[in-house]
Design a protein around this motif. Structure first.
Motif, PDB file in Angstrom:
ATOM      1  N   ALA A   1      -8.595   1.807  -5.898  1.00 17.90           N
ATOM      2  CA  ALA A   1      -8.338   1.944  -4.463  1.00 17.90           C
ATOM      3  C   ALA A   1      -7.604   3.238  -4.138  1.00 17.90           C
ATOM      4  CB  ALA A   1      -7.529   0.746  -3.971  1.00 17.90           C
ATOM      5  N   CYS A   2      -6.791   3.706  -5.087  1.00 13.54           N
ATOM      6  CA  CYS A   2      -6.046   4.958  -4.863  1.00 13.54           C
ATOM      7  C   CYS A   2      -6.967   6.169  -4.786  1.00 13.54           C
ATOM      8  CB  CYS A   2      -5.027   5.170  -5.981  1.00 13.54           C
ATOM      9  SG  CYS A   2      -3.640   4.041  -5.938  1.00 13.54           S
ATOM     10  N   LEU A   3      -8.181   6.062  -5.319  1.00 13.50           N
ATOM     11  CA  LEU A   3      -9.109   7.190  -5.281  1.00 13.50           C
ATOM     12  C   LEU A   3      -9.534   7.524  -3.864  1.00 13.50           C
ATOM     13  CD1 LEU A   3     -11.442   6.302  -8.307  1.00 13.50           C
ATOM     14  CD2 LEU A   3      -9.482   7.847  -8.275  1.00 13.50           C
ATOM     15  N   GLY A   4      -9.340   6.576  -2.951  1.00 16.71           N
ATOM     16  CA  GLY A   4      -9.737   6.814  -1.564  1.00 16.71           C
ATOM     17  C   GLY A   4      -8.618   7.292  -0.670  1.00 16.71           C
ATOM     18  N   THR A   5      -7.431   7.538  -1.230  1.00 18.73           N
ATOM     19  CA  THR A   5      -6.317   7.992  -0.404  1.00 18.73           C
ATOM     20  C   THR A   5      -6.461   9.471  -0.068  1.00 18.73           C
ATOM     21  OG1 THR A   5      -4.946   8.560  -2.312  1.00 18.73           O
ATOM     22  CG2 THR A   5      -4.795   6.312  -1.488  1.00 18.73           C
ATOM     23  N   ALA A   6      -5.726   9.886   0.951  1.00 19.89           N
ATOM     24  CA  ALA A   6      -5.820  11.285   1.396  1.00 19.89           C
ATOM     25  C   ALA A   6      -4.934  12.214   0.570  1.00 19.89           C
ATOM     26  CB  ALA A   6      -5.432  11.381   2.874  1.00 19.89           C
ATOM     27  N   ASN A   7      -3.963  11.635  -0.147  1.00 23.87           N
ATOM     28  CA  ASN A   7      -3.027  12.455  -0.916  1.00 23.87           C
ATOM     29  C   ASN A   7      -3.661  12.869  -2.241  1.00 23.87           C
ATOM     30  OD1 ASN A   7      -0.812  12.942  -2.955  1.00 23.87           O
ATOM     31  ND2 ASN A   7       0.405  12.771  -1.091  1.00 23.87           N
ATOM     32  N   ARG A   8      -3.861  14.186  -2.430  1.00 25.60           N
ATOM     33  CA  ARG A   8      -4.552  14.689  -3.618  1.00 25.60           C
ATOM     34  C   ARG A   8      -3.781  14.399  -4.903  1.00 25.60           C
ATOM     35  NH1 ARG A   8      -9.507  14.599  -2.267  1.00 25.60           N
ATOM     36  NH2 ARG A   8     -10.045  15.920  -0.513  1.00 25.60           N
ATOM     37  N   THR A   9      -2.455  14.451  -4.814  1.00 22.55           N
ATOM     38  CA  THR A   9      -1.666  14.178  -6.015  1.00 22.55           C
ATOM     39  C   THR A   9      -1.851  12.737  -6.459  1.00 22.55           C
ATOM     40  OG1 THR A   9      -0.025  15.786  -5.266  1.00 22.55           O
ATOM     41  CG2 THR A   9       0.654  14.277  -7.010  1.00 22.55           C
ATOM     42  N   THR A  10      -1.895  11.835  -5.488  1.00 25.33           N
ATOM     43  CA  THR A  10      -2.120  10.428  -5.812  1.00 25.33           C
ATOM     44  C   THR A  10      -3.497  10.222  -6.425  1.00 25.33           C
ATOM     45  OG1 THR A  10      -0.656   9.711  -4.024  1.00 25.33           O
ATOM     46  CG2 THR A  10      -2.248   8.101  -4.842  1.00 25.33           C
TER      47      THR A  10
ATOM     48  N   GLU B   1       0.799  -1.223   0.000  1.00 30.33           N
ATOM     49  CA  GLU B   1       0.000   0.000   0.000  1.00 30.33           C
ATOM     50  C   GLU B   1       0.834   1.276   0.000  1.00 30.33           C
ATOM     51  OE1 GLU B   1      -2.933   0.061   3.000  1.00 30.33           O
ATOM     52  OE2 GLU B   1      -3.930  -1.770   2.337  1.00 30.33           O
ATOM     53  N   ILE B   2       1.932   1.272   0.722  1.00 36.18           N
ATOM     54  CA  ILE B   2       2.712   2.502   0.820  1.00 36.18           C
ATOM     55  C   ILE B   2       3.390   2.861  -0.504  1.00 36.18           C
ATOM     56  CG2 ILE B   2       4.874   1.421   1.547  1.00 36.18           C
ATOM     57  CD1 ILE B   2       5.205   3.775   3.508  1.00 36.18           C
ATOM     58  N   LEU B   3       3.597   1.848  -1.370  1.00 37.89           N
ATOM     59  CA  LEU B   3       4.302   2.089  -2.634  1.00 37.89           C
ATOM     60  C   LEU B   3       3.361   2.374  -3.800  1.00 37.89           C
ATOM     61  CD1 LEU B   3       7.069  -0.677  -2.544  1.00 37.89           C
ATOM     62  CD2 LEU B   3       7.215   1.682  -1.754  1.00 37.89           C
ATOM     63  N   ILE B   4       2.157   1.827  -3.757  1.00 39.55           N
ATOM     64  CA  ILE B   4       1.248   1.926  -4.907  1.00 39.55           C
ATOM     65  C   ILE B   4       0.982   3.375  -5.334  1.00 39.55           C
ATOM     66  CG2 ILE B   4      -1.125   1.500  -5.678  1.00 39.55           C
ATOM     67  CD1 ILE B   4      -1.030  -1.136  -4.174  1.00 39.55           C
ATOM     68  N   PRO B   5       0.665   4.309  -4.406  1.00 34.13           N
ATOM     69  CA  PRO B   5       0.405   5.687  -4.856  1.00 34.13           C
ATOM     70  C   PRO B   5       1.563   6.290  -5.632  1.00 34.13           C
ATOM     71  CG  PRO B   5      -0.291   5.393  -2.586  1.00 34.13           C
ATOM     72  CD  PRO B   5       0.469   4.162  -2.954  1.00 34.13           C
TER      73      PRO B   5
ATOM     74  N   ASN C   1      -3.985  -4.193 -12.739  1.00 30.72           N
ATOM     75  CA  ASN C   1      -5.309  -4.503 -12.191  1.00 30.72           C
ATOM     76  C   ASN C   1      -6.024  -3.194 -11.864  1.00 30.72           C
ATOM     77  OD1 ASN C   1      -7.551  -5.243 -10.750  1.00 30.72           O
ATOM     78  ND2 ASN C   1      -6.496  -6.761  -9.495  1.00 30.72           N
ATOM     79  N   PRO C   2      -7.137  -2.896 -12.503  1.00 29.06           N
ATOM     80  CA  PRO C   2      -7.824  -1.621 -12.255  1.00 29.06           C
ATOM     81  C   PRO C   2      -8.229  -1.433 -10.797  1.00 29.06           C
ATOM     82  CG  PRO C   2      -8.692  -2.686 -14.217  1.00 29.06           C
ATOM     83  CD  PRO C   2      -7.803  -3.673 -13.556  1.00 29.06           C
ATOM     84  N   ASP C   3      -8.473  -2.531 -10.083  1.00 30.33           N
ATOM     85  CA  ASP C   3      -8.879  -2.400  -8.676  1.00 30.33           C
ATOM     86  C   ASP C   3      -7.843  -1.643  -7.861  1.00 30.33           C
ATOM     87  OD1 ASP C   3     -11.249  -3.699  -9.083  1.00 30.33           O
ATOM     88  OD2 ASP C   3     -10.465  -5.676  -8.544  1.00 30.33           O
ATOM     89  N   ALA C   4      -6.563  -1.889  -8.157  1.00 30.66           N
ATOM     90  CA  ALA C   4      -5.502  -1.207  -7.413  1.00 30.66           C
ATOM     91  C   ALA C   4      -5.541   0.292  -7.671  1.00 30.66           C
ATOM     92  CB  ALA C   4      -4.145  -1.782  -7.808  1.00 30.66           C
ATOM     93  N   LEU C   5      -5.860   0.688  -8.904  1.00 31.57           N
ATOM     94  CA  LEU C   5      -5.962   2.108  -9.234  1.00 31.57           C
ATOM     95  C   LEU C   5      -7.196   2.723  -8.582  1.00 31.57           C
ATOM     96  CD1 LEU C   5      -5.062   2.035 -13.039  1.00 31.57           C
ATOM     97  CD2 LEU C   5      -3.565   2.586 -11.114  1.00 31.57           C
TER      98      LEU C   5
ATOM     99  N   SER D   1      -3.542  11.474  -9.933  1.00 29.87           N
ATOM    100  CA  SER D   1      -2.828  10.560 -10.822  1.00 29.87           C
ATOM    101  C   SER D   1      -3.684   9.337 -11.151  1.00 29.87           C
ATOM    102  CB  SER D   1      -1.511  10.121 -10.171  1.00 29.87           C
ATOM    103  OG  SER D   1      -0.661  11.222  -9.969  1.00 29.87           O
ATOM    104  N   ALA D   2      -4.361   8.795 -10.127  1.00 26.39           N
ATOM    105  CA  ALA D   2      -5.229   7.636 -10.356  1.00 26.39           C
ATOM    106  C   ALA D   2      -6.384   7.997 -11.271  1.00 26.39           C
ATOM    107  CB  ALA D   2      -5.747   7.105  -9.017  1.00 26.39           C
ATOM    108  N   VAL D   3      -6.952   9.183 -11.062  1.00 22.05           N
ATOM    109  CA  VAL D   3      -8.049   9.654 -11.922  1.00 22.05           C
ATOM    110  C   VAL D   3      -7.576   9.728 -13.377  1.00 22.05           C
ATOM    111  CG1 VAL D   3      -9.459  11.672 -12.489  1.00 22.05           C
ATOM    112  CG2 VAL D   3      -9.281  10.916 -10.111  1.00 22.05           C
ATOM    113  N   ALA D   4      -6.412  10.335 -13.572  1.00 20.43           N
ATOM    114  CA  ALA D   4      -5.891  10.488 -14.933  1.00 20.43           C
ATOM    115  C   ALA D   4      -5.628   9.136 -15.579  1.00 20.43           C
ATOM    116  CB  ALA D   4      -4.604  11.318 -14.896  1.00 20.43           C
ATOM    117  N   LEU D   5      -5.048   8.217 -14.812  1.00 19.26           N
ATOM    118  CA  LEU D   5      -4.701   6.912 -15.360  1.00 19.26           C
ATOM    119  C   LEU D   5      -5.954   6.098 -15.696  1.00 19.26           C
ATOM    120  CD1 LEU D   5      -2.035   5.705 -16.059  1.00 19.26           C
ATOM    121  CD2 LEU D   5      -1.928   4.652 -13.802  1.00 19.26           C
ATOM    122  N   LEU D   6      -6.949   6.127 -14.818  1.00 21.54           N
ATOM    123  CA  LEU D   6      -8.195   5.404 -15.077  1.00 21.54           C
ATOM    124  C   LEU D   6      -8.896   5.942 -16.325  1.00 21.54           C
ATOM    125  CD1 LEU D   6      -9.442   5.112 -11.395  1.00 21.54           C
ATOM    126  CD2 LEU D   6      -8.920   3.186 -12.909  1.00 21.54           C
ATOM    127  N   GLY D   7      -8.838   7.261 -16.495  1.00 24.17           N
ATOM    128  CA  GLY D   7      -9.437   7.866 -17.681  1.00 24.17           C
ATOM    129  C   GLY D   7      -8.725   7.448 -18.951  1.00 24.17           C
TER     130      GLY D   7
END
Length: 622
Positions: free
Chosen positions: A253-262, A214-218, A247-251, A265-271
């Motif tokens: 999951a990043c939408l729920g993190t507190a870090n806005r940059t992360t 988890e600490i590395l994924i963002p 795996n899209p699930d991992a991306l 990034s997840a929003v952009a990648l999913l799009g």
């Protein structure tokens, strides 16, 4: 003035006393402090370094900074002494001395930084590694790579700097550590690969996302986005790899993190990956606290191109949704540009707050032709709107792609109370094919209502001017100045000698603005036809701006045969007109005009003097 010689005979004795100079650095007298700083900067010797070491070790930050500034300003000559001072210093002081070496910033300083990478004190090595990266010293890359098999703290510092100054060739060394056992080192390796943003790092970052650490994924996700941004020519290649391996699930999951940059990034990648299952969690992010993400969300949602927009209904109906949130949704609908989005906008319009209606109308204006019939009918039904602003918004939306079906609705606005609304509707009509509506124009041109006449004059397309020539000539004698002004302007557009007499008659109108319109109309005719008329205005019109406008017409039409007459009257023209005449004379670039122009360099009016100077410069005699 020669400097006064000091009376204090002891001062020369103290001049070379380093301890006294260092004491003066803390003196209450700013001048004494400044003198001490200047003299210390000139020393550059081992004794000066030794004298300032105690201040570097001081718990008082201003004293530290002052000493550092003096040492840095001493230049590369101080480096050897700083290097020797490192030997007996404690860890904190050694790092501070290293920072001073970095700030000296010369090639010699770089050599010292590289040397101290492998200092027996790992903290010094860490400081040297960070200094090499922050200074952008690319020659240090091989030495930083050597640090990757040292202690973890030095590995991390080297990885950080390689992320700043490295390229694709260093990735194998970094990725090897990214698969190691030390979690902090793996963390730094992921960040470094993302910072370098080379496509060869994609597989590694994907493996990190798949590792579920988890600490590395963002950071891996952010690195993948940077790779896409930095390598636009390889976007398709990278996305194909990501679609196959990630795996899209991992991306998601990043939408729920507190870090806005992360999250961004997840929003952009999913799009970009076009993950349909991401649509619901993306739409769920449309909340007031996420305003900074709205642009990224819009791009992602538009790429996903949802067919079912019912999820957005909840946002628009939620009392907790602010206007900013709703405007962000409206922006999505505008950019989606689909029939479903058009239907959504029409459905929400009736329930929208008045402040949002102009935004919705603007979004409607961007629809494609395939969606316009339904939207046109909807917008026609809303006219004339609840307010002038709404009405203007509807007109702008319809005017984005004018259609003949709108003509009757625009014509009905000739009776609107607002001048702005009437003028906007008439202006739209003037850009449409009104061939089949000549009767509407005629009816209004002969109307006893001035508003009707003005509307007709504004909506008359240029191509139909000759059809209504007789009406326009008659309107040049109308009782209302605004109508005379518009009528003569319309005649001028034709530029036909048949109507020249009517235009000329308006040059004697009692109203300044009507005469000005006539002057502008003259500029549409052949120069030889109107040269004497424009000259008459320049010389005789009671309004200075009209005379200026006529002079600008002469300039625009390049009527040079009036230059002798202009020179005769130049001295008695108003300053505004004088400046315009001088500008025209300068553009002729004739040296024989030098003397006539030079006289006006002595004018009491600054604008005239400046115009004369510029004119002389243009003719090459200044």
């Amino acid at each position: 003035m020669m400097p006064t010689q000091p009376d204090n005979k002891q001062e020369p004795e103290h001049q070379n006393d380093l301890s006294t100079l260092v004491e003066h650095l803390s003196a209450p007298d700013p001048d004494l402090v400044q003198k001490a700083v200047i003299e210390l900067k000139a020393r550059k010797g081992a004794d000066m370094v030794a004298a300032l070491i105690p201040r570097l070790s001081s718990p008082d930050p201003p004293k530290q900074i002052q000493a550092m500034d003096i040492l840095v300003a001493s230049g590369p000559g101080i480096l050897v002494h700083l290097g020797r001072a490192m030997a007996g210093a404690d860890s904190d002081l050694r790092k501070m001395l290293l920072d001073i070496i970095r700030m000296v910033g010369t090639p010699e300083a770089q050599e010292y930084l590289i040397r101290f990478l492998f200092d027996e004190d790992v903290n010094v090595g860490v400081a040297a590694a960070e200094a090499l990266g922050s200074s952008g010293i690319k020659d240090a890359v091989p030495h930083l790579i050597q640090c990757l098999d040292k202690e973890p703290w030095l590995q991390c510092a080297a990885l950080k700097s390689l992320g700043r100054i490295g390229n694709g060739t260093v990735l194998p060394h970094i990725i090897a550590l990214g698969h190691g056992k030390e979690s902090l080192v793996r963390f730094c390796a992921v960040q470094a690969v993302g910072a370098i943003a080379h496509v060869d790092g994609v597989d590694f970052l994907v493996s990190v996302v798949e590792s579920r650490e988890e600490i590395l994924i963002p950071h891996a996700v952010r690195g993948l986005v940077r790779i896409l941004e930095k390598n636009p020519e390889k976007t398709r290649q990278v996305l194909d790899v990501l679609r196959e391996k990630i795996n899209p699930d991992a991306l998601i999951a990043c939408l729920g993190t507190a870090n806005r940059t992360t999250v961004a990034s997840a929003v952009a990648l999913l799009g970009q990956l076009g993950v349909p299952m991401a649509l619901d969690p993306l739409i769920a992010l449309y909340k007031p606290a996420n305003a900074a993400l709205f642009d990224d969300l819009c791009r992602a949602v538009v790429r996903l191109n949802p067919k079912d927009l019912t999820l957005f209904n909840g946002i628009m109906q939620d009392s907790a949704s602010t206007d900013a949130v709703k405007m962000a949704v409206i922006s999505v609908m505008e950019k989606l540009n689909t029939p479903a989005a058009a239907k959504f906008l029409m459905s929400y319009y009736h329930h929208a707050h008045p402040d949002l209606k102009p935004e919705i109308l603007m979004a409607m204006g961007g629809r494609t032709h395939s969606q316009m019939p339904a939207l046109r009918d909807f917008l026609h039904e809303q006219l004339p709107g609840d307010s002038d602003d709404i009405c203007l918004g509807i007109l702008d939306a319809l005017g984005a792609r004018p259609h003949k079906d709108s003509i009757p609705f625009f014509l009905n606005l000739s009776t609107a109370q607002s001048d702005t609304v009437r003028n906007r509707a008439a202006d739209l009509l003037s850009r449409m094919d009104m061939e089949q509506h000549q009767g509407e124009i005629t009816r209004r041109l002969i109307s006893p209502d001035d508003k009707d006449v003005l509307f007709a004059l504004t909506m008359m397309p240029r191509a139909l001017g000759p059809v209504f020539e007789n009406h326009l000539v008659k309107l040049c004698r109308h009782n209302t100045p605004d109508i005379r002004k518009k009528a003569v302007a319309r005649l001028g557009v034709q530029g036909n000698v048949r109507v020249l007499a009517a235009v000329t008659s308006c040059m004697n109108d009692p109203h300044d603005l009507v005469r000005r319109a006539a002057v502008r109309a003259l500029q549409e005719f052949a120069p030889e036809t109107v040269s004497s008329l424009l000259l008459t205005v320049v010389e005789n019109d009671p309004d200075h701006w009209n005379r200026y406008e006529a002079m600008m017409g002469i300039k625009a039409l390049s009527i040079v045969d009036v230059i002798p007459d202009l020179l005769k009257g130049l001295s008695r023209y108003p300053d505004l007109v004088k400046a315009a005449v001088l500008d025209f004379l300068g553009e002729q670039k004739k040296l024989d005009l030098h003397e006539q122009i030079k006289v006006f360099l002595q004018s009491p009016a600054a604008g005239v003097r400046e115009a004369a100077r510029e004119a002389l410069t243009k003719i090459g005699s200044q």
